[in-house]
Design a protein around this motif. Structure first.
Motif, PDB file in Angstrom:
ATOM      1  N   LEU A   7      84.572 -18.797  -8.320  1.00 32.37           N
ATOM      2  CA  LEU A   7      85.603 -19.551  -8.897  1.00 32.37           C
ATOM      3  C   LEU A   7      85.325 -20.376 -10.042  1.00 32.37           C
ATOM      4  N   GLU A   8      86.000 -20.229 -11.181  1.00 31.32           N
ATOM      5  CA  GLU A   8      85.688 -21.189 -12.309  1.00 31.32           C
ATOM      6  C   GLU A   8      87.037 -22.073 -12.285  1.00 31.32           C
ATOM      7  N   ILE A   9      86.563 -23.484 -12.163  1.00 33.96           N
ATOM      8  CA  ILE A   9      87.789 -24.379 -12.481  1.00 33.96           C
ATOM      9  C   ILE A   9      87.932 -24.758 -13.948  1.00 33.96           C
ATOM     10  N   GLY A  10      89.189 -24.897 -14.330  1.00 30.73           N
ATOM     11  CA  GLY A  10      89.199 -25.562 -15.704  1.00 30.73           C
ATOM     12  C   GLY A  10      88.866 -24.338 -16.768  1.00 30.73           C
ATOM     13  N   VAL A  11      89.291 -23.023 -16.719  1.00 31.05           N
ATOM     14  CA  VAL A  11      88.736 -22.080 -17.835  1.00 31.05           C
ATOM     15  C   VAL A  11      89.014 -22.545 -19.066  1.00 31.05           C
TER      16      VAL A  11
ATOM     17  N   GLN B 255      83.391 -10.945  -8.592  1.00 30.37           N
ATOM     18  CA  GLN B 255      84.880 -10.879  -8.461  1.00 30.37           C
ATOM     19  C   GLN B 255      85.206 -12.233  -8.842  1.00 30.37           C
ATOM     20  N   VAL B 256      86.036 -12.485 -10.071  1.00 30.63           N
ATOM     21  CA  VAL B 256      85.961 -13.890 -10.594  1.00 30.63           C
ATOM     22  C   VAL B 256      87.405 -14.392 -10.584  1.00 30.63           C
ATOM     23  N   VAL B 257      87.977 -15.685 -10.108  1.00 32.78           N
ATOM     24  CA  VAL B 257      89.069 -16.184 -10.298  1.00 32.78           C
ATOM     25  C   VAL B 257      88.722 -17.504 -11.149  1.00 32.78           C
ATOM     26  N   GLY B 258      89.417 -17.307 -12.354  1.00 33.16           N
ATOM     27  CA  GLY B 258      89.547 -18.491 -13.057  1.00 33.16           C
ATOM     28  C   GLY B 258      91.093 -19.306 -12.905  1.00 33.16           C
ATOM     29  N   THR B 259      90.724 -20.590 -12.899  1.00 34.61           N
ATOM     30  CA  THR B 259      91.897 -21.561 -12.743  1.00 34.61           C
ATOM     31  C   THR B 259      92.055 -22.486 -13.861  1.00 34.61           C
ATOM     32  N   GLU B 260      93.321 -22.838 -14.265  1.00 32.05           N
ATOM     33  CA  GLU B 260      93.565 -23.640 -15.452  1.00 32.05           C
ATOM     34  C   GLU B 260      94.988 -24.091 -15.145  1.00 32.05           C
ATOM     35  N   PRO B 261      95.075 -25.672 -15.225  1.00 31.98           N
ATOM     36  CA  PRO B 261      96.335 -26.279 -15.031  1.00 31.98           C
ATOM     37  C   PRO B 261      97.464 -26.330 -16.372  1.00 31.98           C
ATOM     38  N   ASP B 262      96.478 -26.264 -17.424  1.00 33.47           N
ATOM     39  CA  ASP B 262      97.408 -26.575 -18.775  1.00 33.47           C
ATOM     40  C   ASP B 262      97.846 -25.321 -19.212  1.00 33.47           C
ATOM     41  N   PRO B 263      99.366 -25.073 -19.353  1.00 32.41           N
ATOM     42  CA  PRO B 263     100.074 -23.911 -19.683  1.00 32.41           C
ATOM     43  C   PRO B 263      99.440 -23.395 -20.854  1.00 32.41           C
TER      44      PRO B 263
ATOM     45  N   SER C  30      95.341 -26.933 -10.631  1.00 35.82           N
ATOM     46  CA  SER C  30      94.461 -28.097 -10.747  1.00 35.82           C
ATOM     47  C   SER C  30      93.184 -27.915  -9.937  1.00 35.82           C
ATOM     48  N   ALA C  31      91.928 -28.635 -10.543  1.00 41.35           N
ATOM     49  CA  ALA C  31      90.946 -28.661  -9.587  1.00 41.35           C
ATOM     50  C   ALA C  31      91.120 -29.336  -8.346  1.00 41.35           C
ATOM     51  N   GLU C  32      92.057 -30.165  -8.537  1.00 39.08           N
ATOM     52  CA  GLU C  32      91.975 -31.066  -7.188  1.00 39.08           C
ATOM     53  C   GLU C  32      92.868 -30.467  -6.381  1.00 39.08           C
ATOM     54  N   GLU C  33      93.387 -29.483  -6.475  1.00 42.21           N
ATOM     55  CA  GLU C  33      94.539 -28.978  -5.352  1.00 42.21           C
ATOM     56  C   GLU C  33      94.120 -27.351  -5.604  1.00 42.21           C
ATOM     57  N   LEU C  34      93.582 -26.625  -4.859  1.00 39.14           N
ATOM     58  CA  LEU C  34      93.246 -25.220  -5.129  1.00 39.14           C
ATOM     59  C   LEU C  34      93.533 -24.521  -3.982  1.00 39.14           C
ATOM     60  N   PRO C  35      94.343 -23.550  -4.039  1.00 41.27           N
ATOM     61  CA  PRO C  35      95.227 -22.828  -3.087  1.00 41.27           C
ATOM     62  C   PRO C  35      94.244 -21.485  -2.483  1.00 41.27           C
ATOM     63  N   PHE C  36      93.018 -21.923  -1.992  1.00 38.92           N
ATOM     64  CA  PHE C  36      92.316 -21.032  -1.493  1.00 38.92           C
ATOM     65  C   PHE C  36      91.741 -21.643  -0.071  1.00 38.92           C
ATOM     66  N   ASP C  37      91.163 -20.348   0.686  1.00 34.63           N
ATOM     67  CA  ASP C  37      90.689 -20.702   1.834  1.00 34.63           C
ATOM     68  C   ASP C  37      89.318 -21.369   1.822  1.00 34.63           C
ATOM     69  N   ASP C  38      89.092 -22.295   2.873  1.00 37.80           N
ATOM     70  CA  ASP C  38      87.664 -22.852   3.092  1.00 37.80           C
ATOM     71  C   ASP C  38      86.489 -21.849   2.903  1.00 37.80           C
ATOM     72  N   ALA C  39      85.534 -22.194   2.564  1.00 37.45           N
ATOM     73  CA  ALA C  39      84.198 -21.122   2.333  1.00 37.45           C
ATOM     74  C   ALA C  39      84.643 -19.911   1.947  1.00 37.45           C
ATOM     75  N   SER C  40      85.548 -19.770   0.931  1.00 42.04           N
ATOM     76  CA  SER C  40      85.752 -18.356   0.450  1.00 42.04           C
ATOM     77  C   SER C  40      85.117 -17.880  -0.807  1.00 42.04           C
ATOM     78  N   PHE C  41      84.209 -18.617  -1.571  1.00 44.36           N
ATOM     79  CA  PHE C  41      83.404 -18.379  -2.618  1.00 44.36           C
ATOM     80  C   PHE C  41      82.077 -18.573  -2.370  1.00 44.36           C
ATOM     81  N   ASP C  42      81.454 -17.660  -3.118  1.00 44.33           N
ATOM     82  CA  ASP C  42      79.807 -17.784  -3.290  1.00 44.33           C
ATOM     83  C   ASP C  42      79.524 -18.714  -4.264  1.00 44.33           C
ATOM     84  N   HIS C  43      80.226 -18.763  -5.384  1.00 48.89           N
ATOM     85  CA  HIS C  43      79.957 -19.670  -6.428  1.00 48.89           C
ATOM     86  C   HIS C  43      81.239 -20.499  -6.945  1.00 48.89           C
ATOM     87  N   VAL C  44      81.108 -21.727  -7.258  1.00 47.95           N
ATOM     88  CA  VAL C  44      82.163 -22.476  -8.001  1.00 47.95           C
ATOM     89  C   VAL C  44      81.473 -22.714  -9.354  1.00 47.95           C
TER      90      VAL C  44
END
Ligand SMILES: C[S@@+](CC[C@H](N)C(=O)[O-])C[C@H]1O[C@@H](n2cnc3c(N)ncnc32)[C@H](O)[C@@H]1O
Length: 206
Positions: A42-46, A60-68, A92-106
């Motif tokens: 998971l990458e926050i704020g790509v 398997q990468v999920v990139g998150t970013e709040p700014d449209p 947003s990094a403060e509110e991420l819609p993923f399950d607990d302990a679901s990523f190998d790396h953040v």
């Protein structure tokens, strides 16, 4: 302005502003921070997607970013890359819609300077990581080695935040990572600009 409303003009000029730091510093660091992240990442704020080309094809990468506005640019960059192992989500990094302990790396790259609630963002990273996972970071930080530069960073923070879409030049991010329940495995420091250190490294849930 909230990250959800976004910063249209900052997004439009971001790659140009960042290009010098990218060429001098970050392109040498990203292969270690992103390039060694295998598994579910998971990458926050790509942002505009500066990191996306560095991930291994098997991750398997999920990139998150709040700014449209940033998000649209990251989508364009991802389409140009033509890879299928990365997906983007607006969050947003403060509110991420993923399950607990679901990523190998953040992964966080130049984001903890900007998030409005740093402890909440780090608590989410801790929640989402598997027990053996790693938190991988590149962040510019307050200069605590020089009273002059540290004080200057404190003084310019209100103006800097306004110009830099919420960026704080004076955050003690290493301490915040440790306070969030991580143990630093390795950390290196680099000079980003006069008086401005950046740290990069890997931490694990402690
Ligand atoms: C300086 S840019 C860094 C972009 C990218 N990570 C890089 O390395 O070039 C900071 C990014 O953090 C994002 N950001 C701001 N607030 C955030 C939040 N609460 N959660 C996640 N990302 C946030 C901004 O929209 C922006 O894209």
């Amino acid at each position: 302005m909230s990250p959800q409303q976004g910063h249209r003009w900052f997004a439009a000029v971001y790659d140009r502003i960042a290009s010098r730091g990218e060429a001098r510093v970050f392109k040498h660091i990203r292969p270690r921070i992103m390039g060694e992240a295998q598994g579910r990442v998971l990458e926050i704020g790509v942002g505009t997607g500066a990191s996306l080309s560095y991930y291994p094809a098997e991750a398997q990468v999920v990139g998150t970013e709040p700014d449209p506005h940033m998000f649209r640019r990251a989508e364009k960059r991802l389409a140009e890359l033509g890879v299928t192992n990365i997906e983007l989500r607006q969050a947003s990094a403060e509110e991420l819609p993923f399950d607990d302990a679901s990523f190998d790396h953040v992964v966080s790259s130049l984001v903890l300077c900007t998030v409005s609630d740093q402890p909440a963002a780090l608590a989410q990273a801790r929640r989402l990581l598997k027990p053996e996972g790693t938190f991988r970071f590149i962040e510019h930080v307050r200069n605590d080695e020089s009273r002059f530069w540290g004080t200057l960073q404190d003084l310019i923070t209100p103006v800097w935040r306004w110009c830099g879409a919420g960026c704080h030049p004076n955050r003690r991010t290493q301490q915040a990572i440790e306070d969030a329940g991580f143990r630093i495995e390795w950390l290196e420091q680099v000079r980003l600009a006069p008086g401005t250190p950046a740290i990069y490294g890997v931490a694990r849930p402690s």
